[in-house]
Design a protein around this motif. Sequence first.
Motif, mmCIF file in Angstrom:
data_model
loop_
_atom_site.group_PDB
_atom_site.id
_atom_site.type_symbol
_atom_site.label_atom_id
_atom_site.label_comp_id
_atom_site.label_asym_id
_atom_site.label_seq_id
_atom_site.Cartn_x
_atom_site.Cartn_y
_atom_site.Cartn_z
ATOM 1 N N LEU A 1 24.801 29.173 47.069
ATOM 2 C CA LEU A 1 23.925 28.364 46.513
ATOM 3 C C LEU A 1 23.651 28.429 44.934
ATOM 4 N N LEU A 2 24.210 29.656 44.469
ATOM 5 C CA LEU A 2 24.248 30.207 42.933
ATOM 6 C C LEU A 2 25.602 29.469 42.322
ATOM 7 N N THR A 3 26.725 29.639 43.281
ATOM 8 C CA THR A 3 27.378 28.412 42.964
ATOM 9 C C THR A 3 27.921 27.155 42.521
ATOM 10 N N ALA A 4 26.439 26.615 43.012
ATOM 11 C CA ALA A 4 26.495 25.228 42.752
ATOM 12 C C ALA A 4 25.599 25.238 42.062
ATOM 13 N N TRP A 5 24.851 26.286 41.521
ATOM 14 C CA TRP A 5 23.696 25.923 40.102
ATOM 15 C C TRP A 5 25.205 26.029 39.355
ATOM 16 N N ARG A 6 25.715 27.174 39.549
ATOM 17 C CA ARG A 6 26.406 27.508 38.171
ATOM 18 C C ARG A 6 27.370 25.988 37.264
ATOM 19 N N ALA B 1 23.971 39.681 35.695
ATOM 20 C CA ALA B 1 23.794 38.843 37.272
ATOM 21 C C ALA B 1 22.898 38.712 38.009
ATOM 22 N N TRP B 2 22.733 36.967 39.057
ATOM 23 C CA TRP B 2 22.021 37.700 39.782
ATOM 24 C C TRP B 2 22.382 39.043 40.890
ATOM 25 N N LEU B 3 23.633 38.586 41.433
ATOM 26 C CA LEU B 3 24.100 39.637 43.067
ATOM 27 C C LEU B 3 23.997 41.207 42.401
ATOM 28 N N PRO B 4 24.269 41.602 40.788
ATOM 29 C CA PRO B 4 24.368 42.645 40.378
ATOM 30 C C PRO B 4 22.651 42.969 40.404
ATOM 31 N N ALA B 5 21.872 42.546 40.111
ATOM 32 C CA ALA B 5 20.686 42.562 39.748
ATOM 33 C C ALA B 5 20.137 43.056 40.845
ATOM 34 N N LEU B 6 20.049 42.187 42.387
ATOM 35 C CA LEU B 6 19.639 43.073 43.023
ATOM 36 C C LEU B 6 19.571 43.881 43.258
ATOM 37 N N THR C 1 34.675 41.166 44.921
ATOM 38 C CA THR C 1 35.860 40.086 44.873
ATOM 39 C C THR C 1 34.681 38.239 45.274
ATOM 40 N N LEU C 2 33.118 39.159 45.908
ATOM 41 C CA LEU C 2 32.153 37.847 46.349
ATOM 42 C C LEU C 2 31.211 37.553 45.056
ATOM 43 N N ARG C 3 31.455 38.954 43.631
ATOM 44 C CA ARG C 3 31.256 38.620 42.266
ATOM 45 C C ARG C 3 31.811 37.693 41.744
ATOM 46 N N ASP C 4 32.821 38.354 41.939
ATOM 47 C CA ASP C 4 34.372 37.417 40.622
ATOM 48 C C ASP C 4 34.360 35.806 41.105
ATOM 49 N N PRO D 1 33.277 30.718 36.447
ATOM 50 C CA PRO D 1 33.613 29.175 36.638
ATOM 51 C C PRO D 1 34.767 28.828 36.656
ATOM 52 N N ALA D 2 35.310 27.360 37.609
ATOM 53 C CA ALA D 2 36.696 27.028 37.427
ATOM 54 C C ALA D 2 37.243 26.729 35.847
ATOM 55 N N THR D 3 38.640 26.499 35.746
ATOM 56 C CA THR D 3 39.049 27.131 34.838
ATOM 57 C C THR D 3 38.985 25.754 33.682
#
Length: 338
Positions: free
Chosen positions: A133-138, A217-222, A54-57, A62-64
Amino acid sequence: MSLLTEADAGEITRKREALTALIASLVESHDSPGLNAALTQAPSQDAYKVLWDTLRDVVETPATTANQWAVPFAIPVILVAGFKGEATLPGEVDAAALLDLLKSNGVIAADANAWLHNQLLSADQLAAINPSLLTAWRDQLQNPADHNWQLHPLKFKDEAVFQRYLVGVMVQQRDAQPAIQLNPSAGQWTLALAQKLGEMLKTNGVTLFPIPRVPLAWLPALETGRVTQLETRLQVATSNALRSIRSAGHWPVVTIAGHEGGEIRITYSSREDKERWEGFVWPLAPLDSAERIRHFAEDLLRECHLDDIRIIDAVQPDQDSDGLPFFVTAHIKPVTHQ
Protein backbone atom coordinates in the motif's frame (compact mmCIF):
# COMPACT_ATOMS: atom_id res chain seq x y z
CA MET A 1 22.55 -16.02 3.68
CA SER A 2 24.17 -16.59 0.30
CA LEU A 3 24.61 -12.82 0.00
CA LEU A 4 25.97 -12.47 3.55
CA THR A 5 28.54 -15.21 3.07
CA GLU A 6 29.68 -14.15 -0.41
CA ALA A 7 33.28 -12.85 -0.71
CA ASP A 8 33.45 -11.97 -4.42
CA ALA A 9 32.52 -8.33 -5.08
CA GLY A 10 30.86 -9.07 -8.41
CA GLU A 11 28.78 -11.86 -6.93
CA ILE A 12 27.79 -9.66 -4.01
CA THR A 13 26.38 -7.09 -6.44
CA ARG A 14 24.56 -9.77 -8.46
CA LYS A 15 23.07 -11.42 -5.38
CA ARG A 16 22.02 -8.09 -3.88
CA GLU A 17 20.20 -7.23 -7.11
CA ALA A 18 18.54 -10.65 -7.13
CA LEU A 19 17.37 -10.18 -3.54
CA THR A 20 16.00 -6.72 -4.35
CA ALA A 21 14.12 -8.13 -7.34
CA LEU A 22 12.65 -10.89 -5.17
CA ILE A 23 11.46 -8.48 -2.48
CA ALA A 24 10.07 -6.15 -5.15
CA SER A 25 8.07 -9.01 -6.65
CA LEU A 26 6.52 -9.78 -3.26
CA VAL A 27 5.58 -6.12 -2.80
CA GLU A 28 4.15 -5.81 -6.32
CA SER A 29 2.06 -8.97 -5.89
CA HIS A 30 0.75 -7.79 -2.50
CA ASP A 31 2.23 -10.89 -0.87
CA SER A 32 2.30 -9.57 2.70
CA PRO A 33 2.38 -13.10 4.19
CA GLY A 34 5.49 -13.83 2.12
CA LEU A 35 7.20 -10.65 3.33
CA ASN A 36 6.26 -11.34 6.95
CA ALA A 37 7.56 -14.90 6.67
CA ALA A 38 10.85 -13.69 5.20
CA LEU A 39 11.37 -11.27 8.09
CA THR A 40 10.12 -13.40 10.98
CA GLN A 41 12.06 -16.47 9.82
CA ALA A 42 15.34 -14.65 9.14
CA PRO A 43 18.09 -16.97 10.47
CA SER A 44 20.10 -14.18 12.11
CA GLN A 45 19.92 -10.53 13.09
CA ASP A 46 22.30 -9.65 10.24
CA ALA A 47 20.01 -11.44 7.77
CA TYR A 48 17.00 -9.56 9.17
CA LYS A 49 18.80 -6.22 8.75
CA VAL A 50 19.64 -7.00 5.12
CA LEU A 51 16.01 -7.93 4.40
CA TRP A 52 14.73 -4.85 6.23
CA ASP A 53 17.08 -2.49 4.37
CA THR A 54 16.17 -4.11 1.06
CA LEU A 55 12.45 -3.74 1.78
CA ARG A 56 12.97 -0.08 2.63
CA ASP A 57 14.84 0.50 -0.64
CA VAL A 58 12.02 -1.10 -2.60
CA VAL A 59 9.30 0.90 -0.84
CA GLU A 60 11.07 4.26 -0.73
CA THR A 61 12.73 4.33 -4.17
CA PRO A 62 10.49 5.43 -7.07
CA ALA A 63 10.77 4.10 -10.59
CA THR A 64 13.57 5.66 -12.62
CA THR A 65 10.98 6.74 -15.22
CA ALA A 66 8.79 8.62 -12.73
CA ASN A 67 8.79 12.42 -13.01
CA GLN A 68 7.00 12.83 -9.67
CA TRP A 69 5.98 10.65 -6.78
CA ALA A 70 4.45 10.87 -3.31
CA VAL A 71 6.56 10.68 -0.16
CA PRO A 72 4.54 9.30 2.78
CA PHE A 73 6.20 10.24 6.07
CA ALA A 74 5.58 10.06 9.80
CA ILE A 75 6.75 12.05 12.82
CA PRO A 76 6.93 9.92 16.00
CA VAL A 77 5.51 11.74 19.02
CA ILE A 78 5.82 10.52 22.60
CA LEU A 79 3.26 11.96 25.03
CA VAL A 80 4.09 11.76 28.74
CA ALA A 81 0.88 12.51 30.65
CA GLY A 82 0.01 12.71 34.33
CA PHE A 83 -3.28 13.19 36.15
CA LYS A 84 -4.73 12.18 39.51
CA GLY A 85 -7.44 9.81 38.33
CA GLU A 86 -8.78 9.04 34.87
CA ALA A 87 -8.37 11.45 31.98
CA THR A 88 -8.62 11.55 28.19
CA LEU A 89 -6.46 13.53 25.80
CA PRO A 90 -7.85 14.55 22.41
CA GLY A 91 -6.56 12.61 19.44
CA GLU A 92 -6.80 15.48 16.96
CA VAL A 93 -4.51 18.42 16.20
CA ASP A 94 -4.55 21.52 14.01
CA ALA A 95 -2.74 20.01 11.05
CA ALA A 96 -2.62 23.27 9.07
CA ALA A 97 -0.84 25.10 11.89
CA LEU A 98 1.69 22.29 12.34
CA LEU A 99 2.34 22.18 8.59
CA ASP A 100 2.97 25.95 8.60
CA LEU A 101 5.43 25.51 11.47
CA LEU A 102 7.35 22.80 9.62
CA LYS A 103 7.45 24.90 6.45
CA SER A 104 8.57 28.06 8.24
CA ASN A 105 11.46 26.11 9.79
CA GLY A 106 12.59 24.60 6.49
CA VAL A 107 11.73 21.01 7.40
CA ILE A 108 9.19 21.02 4.58
CA ALA A 109 9.78 23.18 1.50
CA ALA A 110 7.72 26.36 1.56
CA ASP A 111 6.25 25.67 -1.89
CA ALA A 112 5.78 21.92 -1.37
CA ASN A 113 2.50 20.27 -2.27
CA ALA A 114 2.12 18.77 1.19
CA TRP A 115 -0.57 17.44 3.49
CA LEU A 116 -0.57 16.55 7.19
CA HIS A 117 -3.28 14.46 8.84
CA ASN A 118 -5.21 15.97 11.77
CA GLN A 119 -5.33 12.75 13.79
CA LEU A 120 -2.58 11.27 15.93
CA LEU A 121 -2.22 7.67 14.77
CA SER A 122 -1.22 4.71 16.94
CA ALA A 123 1.62 2.34 16.15
CA ASP A 124 -0.91 -0.36 15.23
CA GLN A 125 -2.56 1.98 12.73
CA LEU A 126 0.80 2.79 11.17
CA ALA A 127 1.85 -0.87 11.05
CA ALA A 128 -1.44 -1.82 9.35
CA ILE A 129 -0.29 0.03 6.23
CA ASN A 130 1.67 -2.70 4.45
CA PRO A 131 4.59 -2.11 2.03
CA SER A 132 2.38 -2.78 -1.00
CA LEU A 133 0.00 0.00 0.00
CA LEU A 134 2.88 2.37 0.74
CA THR A 135 4.26 1.68 -2.73
CA ALA A 136 0.85 2.35 -4.27
CA TRP A 137 0.62 5.66 -2.40
CA ARG A 138 4.07 6.55 -3.71
CA ASP A 139 3.44 5.72 -7.36
CA GLN A 140 -0.19 6.81 -7.64
CA LEU A 141 0.29 10.07 -5.71
CA GLN A 142 -2.38 8.99 -3.26
CA ASN A 143 -3.15 10.85 -0.07
CA PRO A 144 -3.25 8.90 3.24
CA ALA A 145 -6.29 11.06 4.08
CA ASP A 146 -8.24 8.80 1.76
CA HIS A 147 -7.57 5.91 4.13
CA ASN A 148 -10.33 5.20 6.65
CA TRP A 149 -8.54 6.19 9.84
CA GLN A 150 -10.42 5.74 13.12
CA LEU A 151 -9.93 8.37 15.83
CA HIS A 152 -8.27 6.94 18.96
CA PRO A 153 -8.60 9.25 22.00
CA LEU A 154 -5.83 8.79 24.56
CA LYS A 155 -7.37 7.46 27.76
CA PHE A 156 -5.26 6.85 30.86
CA LYS A 157 -5.25 6.73 34.64
CA ASP A 158 -2.70 8.57 36.80
CA GLU A 159 0.17 8.50 34.29
CA ALA A 160 0.97 7.16 30.84
CA VAL A 161 3.55 7.26 28.07
CA PHE A 162 1.77 7.22 24.71
CA GLN A 163 3.34 6.53 21.33
CA ARG A 164 1.60 8.38 18.49
CA TYR A 165 2.43 9.62 15.00
CA LEU A 166 1.78 12.67 12.89
CA VAL A 167 1.52 11.39 9.32
CA GLY A 168 1.52 13.15 6.01
CA VAL A 169 2.51 13.00 2.37
CA MET A 170 4.06 15.33 -0.17
CA VAL A 171 4.76 15.30 -3.86
CA GLN A 172 8.39 15.15 -4.93
CA GLN A 173 9.43 16.30 -8.40
CA ARG A 174 12.42 14.66 -10.07
CA ASP A 175 15.48 16.94 -10.30
CA ALA A 176 13.93 19.29 -7.72
CA GLN A 177 15.15 20.05 -4.22
CA PRO A 178 13.77 17.65 -1.57
CA ALA A 179 10.21 18.60 -0.62
CA ILE A 180 10.88 17.32 2.92
CA GLN A 181 14.00 16.85 4.99
CA LEU A 182 13.74 13.26 6.22
CA ASN A 183 15.75 12.47 9.36
CA PRO A 184 17.05 16.03 9.76
CA SER A 185 18.92 17.29 12.80
CA ALA A 186 16.74 18.19 15.75
CA GLY A 187 16.80 21.86 16.67
CA GLN A 188 14.71 24.76 17.85
CA TRP A 189 11.94 23.65 15.52
CA THR A 190 11.43 20.47 17.57
CA LEU A 191 10.96 22.59 20.69
CA ALA A 192 8.47 24.77 18.83
CA LEU A 193 6.64 21.67 17.59
CA ALA A 194 6.50 20.27 21.14
CA GLN A 195 5.06 23.57 22.41
CA LYS A 196 2.43 23.64 19.66
CA LEU A 197 1.38 20.06 20.37
CA GLY A 198 1.15 20.82 24.09
CA GLU A 199 -1.16 23.74 23.38
CA MET A 200 -3.36 21.71 21.03
CA LEU A 201 -3.68 18.75 23.39
CA LYS A 202 -4.04 20.79 26.57
CA THR A 203 -6.55 19.21 28.95
CA ASN A 204 -7.68 20.61 32.30
CA GLY A 205 -5.64 19.22 35.19
CA VAL A 206 -3.37 17.08 32.99
CA THR A 207 0.39 17.52 33.04
CA LEU A 208 1.58 16.85 29.50
CA PHE A 209 5.03 16.66 27.93
CA PRO A 210 5.00 16.06 24.15
CA ILE A 211 8.31 14.73 22.75
CA PRO A 212 8.30 14.90 18.94
CA ARG A 213 11.03 13.32 16.86
CA VAL A 214 12.09 14.24 13.35
CA PRO A 215 10.18 13.30 10.16
CA LEU A 216 11.03 9.84 8.85
CA ALA A 217 9.96 7.54 6.07
CA TRP A 218 7.00 5.39 7.10
CA LEU A 219 8.79 2.12 7.91
CA PRO A 220 11.71 3.49 9.99
CA ALA A 221 9.29 5.81 11.82
CA LEU A 222 7.64 2.73 13.35
CA GLU A 223 10.96 1.49 14.73
CA THR A 224 12.05 4.90 16.01
CA GLY A 225 8.73 5.45 17.75
CA ARG A 226 8.90 2.07 19.47
CA VAL A 227 12.42 2.67 20.78
CA THR A 228 11.66 6.23 21.90
CA GLN A 229 8.58 5.09 23.80
CA LEU A 230 10.53 2.38 25.61
CA GLU A 231 13.35 4.80 26.46
CA THR A 232 10.84 7.30 27.83
CA ARG A 233 9.01 4.64 29.84
CA LEU A 234 12.33 3.50 31.27
CA GLN A 235 13.15 7.08 32.28
CA VAL A 236 9.78 7.49 34.00
CA ALA A 237 10.00 4.09 35.73
CA THR A 238 13.56 4.78 36.93
CA SER A 239 12.67 8.20 38.31
CA ASN A 240 9.60 6.89 40.17
CA ALA A 241 11.32 3.79 41.56
CA LEU A 242 14.45 5.55 42.80
CA ARG A 243 12.40 8.34 44.36
CA SER A 244 10.31 5.76 46.23
CA ILE A 245 13.35 3.86 47.50
CA ARG A 246 15.25 6.95 48.57
CA SER A 247 12.23 8.50 50.26
CA ALA A 248 12.18 5.44 52.55
CA GLY A 249 15.79 6.13 53.50
CA HIS A 250 17.05 3.03 51.67
CA TRP A 251 20.02 2.47 49.37
CA PRO A 252 18.86 1.62 45.83
CA VAL A 253 20.26 -1.31 43.83
CA VAL A 254 19.49 -1.71 40.13
CA THR A 255 20.07 -4.95 38.24
CA ILE A 256 20.15 -5.32 34.44
CA ALA A 257 19.83 -8.81 32.93
CA GLY A 258 18.98 -10.47 29.64
CA HIS A 259 16.35 -13.22 29.84
CA GLU A 260 15.25 -16.15 27.75
CA GLY A 261 12.36 -15.23 25.52
CA GLY A 262 14.07 -12.08 24.27
CA GLU A 263 13.72 -9.55 27.09
CA ILE A 264 15.96 -7.24 29.07
CA ARG A 265 14.66 -6.92 32.62
CA ILE A 266 15.68 -4.12 34.97
CA THR A 267 14.89 -4.31 38.67
CA TYR A 268 14.87 -1.60 41.32
CA SER A 269 15.37 -2.89 44.85
CA SER A 270 17.21 -1.84 48.01
CA ARG A 271 19.85 -3.32 50.28
CA GLU A 272 17.62 -2.91 53.32
CA ASP A 273 14.32 -4.41 52.09
CA LYS A 274 14.14 -7.97 50.74
CA GLU A 275 10.44 -7.90 49.95
CA ARG A 276 9.78 -4.72 47.98
CA TRP A 277 11.09 -4.18 44.47
CA GLU A 278 9.94 -2.99 41.06
CA GLY A 279 10.72 -4.23 37.57
CA PHE A 280 10.88 -2.89 34.03
CA VAL A 281 10.78 -5.08 30.91
CA TRP A 282 12.22 -4.14 27.51
CA PRO A 283 10.96 -6.67 24.91
CA LEU A 284 13.68 -7.10 22.31
CA ALA A 285 12.81 -6.59 18.64
CA PRO A 286 14.91 -7.84 15.69
CA LEU A 287 16.60 -4.46 15.14
CA ASP A 288 17.40 -3.91 18.83
CA SER A 289 20.96 -3.90 20.13
CA ALA A 290 21.14 -5.35 23.64
CA GLU A 291 24.46 -3.58 24.16
CA ARG A 292 22.99 -0.20 23.16
CA ILE A 293 20.04 -0.69 25.54
CA ARG A 294 22.41 -1.61 28.36
CA HIS A 295 24.52 1.52 27.76
CA PHE A 296 21.39 3.69 27.62
CA ALA A 297 20.19 2.27 30.94
CA GLU A 298 23.60 2.62 32.59
CA ASP A 299 23.97 6.23 31.46
CA LEU A 300 20.48 7.00 32.75
CA LEU A 301 21.22 5.43 36.13
CA ARG A 302 24.49 7.31 36.50
CA GLU A 303 22.66 10.56 35.74
CA CYS A 304 20.44 9.62 38.69
CA HIS A 305 23.59 9.38 40.87
CA LEU A 306 23.23 5.64 41.37
CA ASP A 307 26.37 3.78 42.42
CA ASP A 308 25.14 0.20 42.81
CA ILE A 309 24.42 -1.00 39.24
CA ARG A 310 24.67 -4.75 38.74
CA ILE A 311 25.06 -6.16 35.22
CA ILE A 312 24.29 -9.88 34.89
CA ASP A 313 26.31 -11.44 32.06
CA ALA A 314 24.64 -14.88 32.03
CA VAL A 315 21.27 -15.14 30.28
CA GLN A 316 18.60 -15.62 32.94
CA PRO A 317 15.55 -17.90 32.77
CA ASP A 318 12.18 -16.53 31.78
CA GLN A 319 10.39 -18.04 34.81
CA ASP A 320 11.22 -19.17 38.32
CA SER A 321 10.41 -22.57 39.83
CA ASP A 322 6.84 -21.46 40.52
CA GLY A 323 6.22 -20.51 36.89
CA LEU A 324 6.34 -16.78 37.61
CA PRO A 325 8.45 -14.25 35.69
CA PHE A 326 11.98 -14.35 37.11
CA PHE A 327 13.66 -11.09 38.15
CA VAL A 328 17.09 -10.67 39.71
CA THR A 329 17.12 -8.24 42.66
CA ALA A 330 19.54 -7.26 45.40
CA HIS A 331 18.39 -10.35 47.31
CA ILE A 332 17.31 -12.74 44.53
CA LYS A 333 20.52 -14.06 43.06
CA PRO A 334 21.05 -14.66 39.35
CA VAL A 335 21.16 -18.14 37.86
CA THR A 336 24.76 -18.92 36.92
CA HIS A 337 24.02 -22.13 34.96
CA GLN A 338 20.99 -23.83 33.45
